[in-house]
Design a protein around this motif. Structure first.
Motif, PDB file in Angstrom:
ATOM      1  N   LEU A  92       0.863  -1.181   0.000  1.00 33.60           N
ATOM      2  CA  LEU A  92       0.000   0.000   0.000  1.00 33.60           C
ATOM      3  C   LEU A  92       0.902   1.234   0.000  1.00 33.60           C
ATOM      4  N   GLU A  93       1.095   1.814  -1.167  1.00 35.63           N
ATOM      5  CA  GLU A  93       2.032   2.932  -1.311  1.00 35.63           C
ATOM      6  C   GLU A  93       1.440   4.228  -0.777  1.00 35.63           C
ATOM      7  N   THR A  94       2.309   5.127  -0.339  1.00 32.94           N
ATOM      8  CA  THR A  94       1.860   6.433   0.151  1.00 32.94           C
ATOM      9  C   THR A  94       1.381   7.289  -1.022  1.00 32.94           C
ATOM     10  N   PHE A  95       0.681   8.364  -0.694  1.00 31.72           N
ATOM     11  CA  PHE A  95       0.132   9.271  -1.708  1.00 31.72           C
ATOM     12  C   PHE A  95       1.109  10.421  -1.937  1.00 31.72           C
ATOM     13  N   GLY A  97       0.316  13.116  -4.469  1.00 33.93           N
ATOM     14  CA  GLY A  97      -0.287  14.146  -5.317  1.00 33.93           C
ATOM     15  C   GLY A  97      -0.855  15.296  -4.509  1.00 33.93           C
ATOM     16  N   ASN A  98      -2.004  15.804  -4.961  1.00 30.44           N
ATOM     17  CA  ASN A  98      -2.638  16.947  -4.306  1.00 30.44           C
ATOM     18  C   ASN A  98      -3.800  16.535  -3.408  1.00 30.44           C
ATOM     19  N   GLU A  99      -3.792  15.302  -2.938  1.00 29.69           N
ATOM     20  CA  GLU A  99      -4.879  14.832  -2.076  1.00 29.69           C
ATOM     21  C   GLU A  99      -4.951  15.688  -0.809  1.00 29.69           C
ATOM     22  N   GLN A 100      -6.158  16.160  -0.506  1.00 27.76           N
ATOM     23  CA  GLN A 100      -6.311  17.050   0.649  1.00 27.76           C
ATOM     24  C   GLN A 100      -6.039  16.327   1.977  1.00 27.76           C
ATOM     25  N   ASP A 101      -6.216  15.017   1.966  1.00 26.40           N
ATOM     26  CA  ASP A 101      -5.989  14.230   3.186  1.00 26.40           C
ATOM     27  C   ASP A 101      -4.710  13.406   3.085  1.00 26.40           C
ATOM     28  N   LYS A 102      -3.763  13.883   2.274  1.00 30.56           N
ATOM     29  CA  LYS A 102      -2.521  13.136   2.032  1.00 30.56           C
ATOM     30  C   LYS A 102      -1.767  12.829   3.327  1.00 30.56           C
ATOM     31  N   MET A 103      -1.622  13.817   4.172  1.00 36.29           N
ATOM     32  CA  MET A 103      -0.869  13.604   5.425  1.00 36.29           C
ATOM     33  C   MET A 103      -1.594  12.611   6.325  1.00 36.29           C
ATOM     34  N   LEU A 104      -2.924  12.731   6.383  1.00 37.37           N
ATOM     35  CA  LEU A 104      -3.721  11.825   7.204  1.00 37.37           C
ATOM     36  C   LEU A 104      -3.464  10.376   6.803  1.00 37.37           C
ATOM     37  N   TRP A 105      -3.507  10.113   5.499  1.00 40.28           N
ATOM     38  CA  TRP A 105      -3.285   8.756   5.004  1.00 40.28           C
ATOM     39  C   TRP A 105      -1.824   8.328   5.122  1.00 40.28           C
ATOM     40  N   ASN A 106      -0.917   9.187   4.712  1.00 40.02           N
ATOM     41  CA  ASN A 106       0.498   8.800   4.713  1.00 40.02           C
ATOM     42  C   ASN A 106       1.029   8.548   6.120  1.00 40.02           C
ATOM     43  N   ASP A 107       0.607   9.372   7.083  1.00 40.26           N
ATOM     44  CA  ASP A 107       1.018   9.134   8.473  1.00 40.26           C
ATOM     45  C   ASP A 107       0.552   7.757   8.929  1.00 40.26           C
ATOM     46  N   PHE A 108      -0.656   7.390   8.504  1.00 40.28           N
ATOM     47  CA  PHE A 108      -1.189   6.079   8.873  1.00 40.28           C
ATOM     48  C   PHE A 108      -0.410   4.961   8.175  1.00 40.28           C
ATOM     49  N   LEU A 109      -0.201   5.089   6.868  1.00 37.58           N
ATOM     50  CA  LEU A 109       0.462   4.031   6.097  1.00 37.58           C
ATOM     51  C   LEU A 109       1.874   3.764   6.610  1.00 37.58           C
ATOM     52  N   LYS A 110       2.535   4.811   7.083  1.00 36.27           N
ATOM     53  CA  LYS A 110       3.899   4.655   7.587  1.00 36.27           C
ATOM     54  C   LYS A 110       3.962   3.858   8.885  1.00 36.27           C
ATOM     55  N   THR A 111       2.820   3.690   9.561  1.00 36.61           N
ATOM     56  CA  THR A 111       2.802   2.906  10.802  1.00 36.61           C
ATOM     57  C   THR A 111       2.667   1.406  10.531  1.00 36.61           C
ATOM     58  N   LEU A 112       2.342   1.027   9.302  1.00 39.27           N
ATOM     59  CA  LEU A 112       2.159  -0.390   8.980  1.00 39.27           C
ATOM     60  C   LEU A 112       3.510  -1.070   8.827  1.00 39.27           C
ATOM     61  N   THR A 113       3.632  -2.256   9.384  1.00 42.26           N
ATOM     62  CA  THR A 113       4.885  -3.007   9.297  1.00 42.26           C
ATOM     63  C   THR A 113       4.913  -3.839   8.018  1.00 42.26           C
ATOM     64  N   ASN A 114       6.062  -4.454   7.722  1.00 45.05           N
ATOM     65  CA  ASN A 114       6.187  -5.269   6.509  1.00 45.05           C
ATOM     66  C   ASN A 114       5.219  -6.447   6.497  1.00 45.05           C
ATOM     67  N   VAL A 131      -8.179   1.048  -1.247  1.00 42.55           N
ATOM     68  CA  VAL A 131      -8.530   0.864  -2.667  1.00 42.55           C
ATOM     69  C   VAL A 131      -9.405   2.015  -3.150  1.00 42.55           C
ATOM     70  N   TYR A 132     -10.431   2.357  -2.371  1.00 45.05           N
ATOM     71  CA  TYR A 132     -11.329   3.434  -2.796  1.00 45.05           C
ATOM     72  C   TYR A 132     -10.657   4.794  -2.728  1.00 45.05           C
ATOM     73  N   ARG A 133      -9.729   4.956  -1.759  1.00 41.81           N
ATOM     74  CA  ARG A 133      -9.006   6.236  -1.678  1.00 41.81           C
ATOM     75  C   ARG A 133      -8.036   6.373  -2.847  1.00 41.81           C
ATOM     76  N   ARG A 134      -7.346   5.298  -3.191  1.00 38.83           N
ATOM     77  CA  ARG A 134      -6.420   5.328  -4.322  1.00 38.83           C
ATOM     78  C   ARG A 134      -7.176   5.592  -5.625  1.00 38.83           C
ATOM     79  N   LEU A 135      -8.338   4.986  -5.753  1.00 39.07           N
ATOM     80  CA  LEU A 135      -9.165   5.166  -6.948  1.00 39.07           C
ATOM     81  C   LEU A 135      -9.508   6.641  -7.152  1.00 39.07           C
ATOM     82  N   TYR A 136      -9.927   7.304  -6.082  1.00 37.32           N
ATOM     83  CA  TYR A 136     -10.296   8.716  -6.228  1.00 37.32           C
ATOM     84  C   TYR A 136      -9.080   9.604  -6.493  1.00 37.32           C
TER      85      TYR A 136
END
Length: 441
Positions: A92-95, A97-114, A131-136
């Motif tokens: 699940l790659e970080t975002f 682009g210009n996503e308004q909630d980019k930090m919200l998602w990326n901060d979360f994704l960085k907490t996931l382990t391998n 999946v739905y966030r990446r789609l949008y």
């Protein structure tokens, strides 16, 4: 590119067992709905989305101009690539682009382990929301297509095919009246509960139509409500302090027929003076195919107001007037509703939203995804109490209305799940059963 319909080998992490008790649900467990979702449902939904986008391409070109045609094809290529990412259990790659909630998602994704950062290894809730966030993000980062809702036609059609049922409801309501009674309230609460069956993400985008008389259907399904705390919800509303404004928040789920039943229940709350204001919380982007956005809400009211049916016209006008009078209020968009976070983390992640909900007397959470976020995608003991599974999330009195479409649940009586299992081994994913659950503040 490989055949889009070909089924690739399942990821090596998959094990052929049910999710162990007291673990997070994920697609690595083959005997789970999470596995079914990642393996077949989401890939099918993405292919259907591509099909719908291509079907609408001429209308899109008319709206945005001929130059957009190539960009639409590029969009479908990206969606196809996302399908292959899921099937190959990619990270699940970080975002970026210009996503308004980019930090919200990326901060979360960085907490996931391998061991928990791929489509099959991650908690099902996280992976499906991703999946739905990446789609949008594919349209959000486009200069022109930013406002494009690739699920809108599905939602519009879902509303239109339900018109007969809506007209029947309005006809029956005229006989019911607006006086406060336990029976009237419970009937409308259950009508709203079963409205949640019309979920396009469960049907992979195929139309779901309510058949027969809706109130008769509600009565016939009484035995299928396996937890019914509607009496406590009525008591909660009746006990509200009337010297201040009584606010009820709806955390909405699907557009179409379900949103109509949300409005019917909200109308009753206002007319019977059980609430002074009903506030609707919608998704900030196209979500899980049929989830309601602000645009869906406004379109629905305008469609009703413009309809040839006098009853629909009158309710469309009435509800638009309720909006103007602030009896119905559309909440400010909040990206927490489209984040991966469970609700017990709201106070920490989005304290302003938590504070706003705390001002309400009752918060009504609609549908299966909201239920999953309330109690987490976790393999609870079926008899664990709803209050315990909320993990301290109690900003206000809480009501959950959910038709059961995922293999997690709480608040059942001892032996109840075993009896349901004997009746139908897939009882947790068919949408044939419902729960009305309550937790006081």
């Amino acid at each position: 590119m490989a055949d889009a319909n070909a089924l690739v080998p399942e990821p090596s992490c998959v094990i052929d067992i049910k999710p162990p008790m007291h673990t997070f649900l994920s697609a690595r467990y083959k005997q789970s709905f999470a596995y079914t979702t990642m393996r077949t449902r989401l890939p099918a939904i993405l292919l259907k989305t591509i099909e719908d986008i291509i079907k609408e391409i001429e209308d899109t070109v008319v709206k945005y101009g001929e130059d957009i045609r190539k960009d639409v094809i590029t969009l479908t290529d990206k969606i196809l690539k996302l399908k292959f990412n899921i099937e190959n259990d990619d990270v699940l790659e970080t975002f970026s682009g210009n996503e308004q909630d980019k930090m919200l998602w990326n901060d979360f994704l960085k907490t996931l382990t391998n061991d928990s950062n791929t489509f099959f290894k991650a908690c099902w809730l996280y992976a499906e929301c991703y999946v739905y966030r990446r789609l949008y993000s594919y349209v959000e980062n486009h200069a022109i297509l930013r406002s494009y809702d690739y699920f809108f036609q599905n939602k519009r059609n879902a509303f239109i095919i339900s018109l007969d049922s809506m007209l029947q409801i309005l006809q029956d309501l005229a006989a019911m009246g607006t006086h406060i009674s336990d029976n009237n309230f419970k009937q409308l609460l259950k009508l709203n509960l079963w409205g949640n069956r019309c979920d396009l993400s469960i049907s992979s985008g195929k139309e779901v139509k309510v058949g027969g008389n809706p109130f008769e259907l509600v009565k016939s399904l009484d035995a299928n409500i396996i937890v019914d705390q509607s009496a406590q919800i009525m008591q909660c509303l009746e006990s509200a302090e009337r010297n201040s404004s009584v606010i009820v928040e709806f955390i909405c789920d699907n557009a179409g027929y379900e949103l109509f039943t949300d409005l019917i229940l909200a109308d009753y709350l206002i007319e019977s003076k059980l609430a002074n204001k009903v506030r609707f919380n919608f998704k900030a982007m196209p979500w899980f195919i049929s989830d309601a956005t602000v645009n869906d809400f406004r379109w629905s009211l305008q469609f009703m107001k413009d309809h040839t049916s006098h009853a629909l016209q009158e309710y469309g006008k009435k509800w638009q007037q309720f909006v103007m009078e602030n009896k119905f209020q559309v909440a400010s968009l909040d990206y927490f509703w489209t984040s991966p976070y469970e609700y017990y983390r709201m106070a920490e992640i989005d304290p302003n939203l938590y504070k706003r909900l705390s001002d309400a007397h009752l918060v009504i959470f609609k549908g299966d995804l909201n239920y999953r976020k309330l109690i987490s995608d976790f393999s609870w003991d079926f008899t664990e109490s709803f209050t315990a599974c909320l993990r301290g999330f109690r900003p206000a009195n809480i009501c959950s209305l959910r038709t059961v479409k995922a293999d997690l649940i709480c608040g059942l009586k001892k032996g109840q799940a075993d009896a349901l299992e004997k009746e139908n081994k897939n009882w947790m994913t068919t949408g044939d059963y419902g729960t009305i659950q309550f937790a006081s503040k």
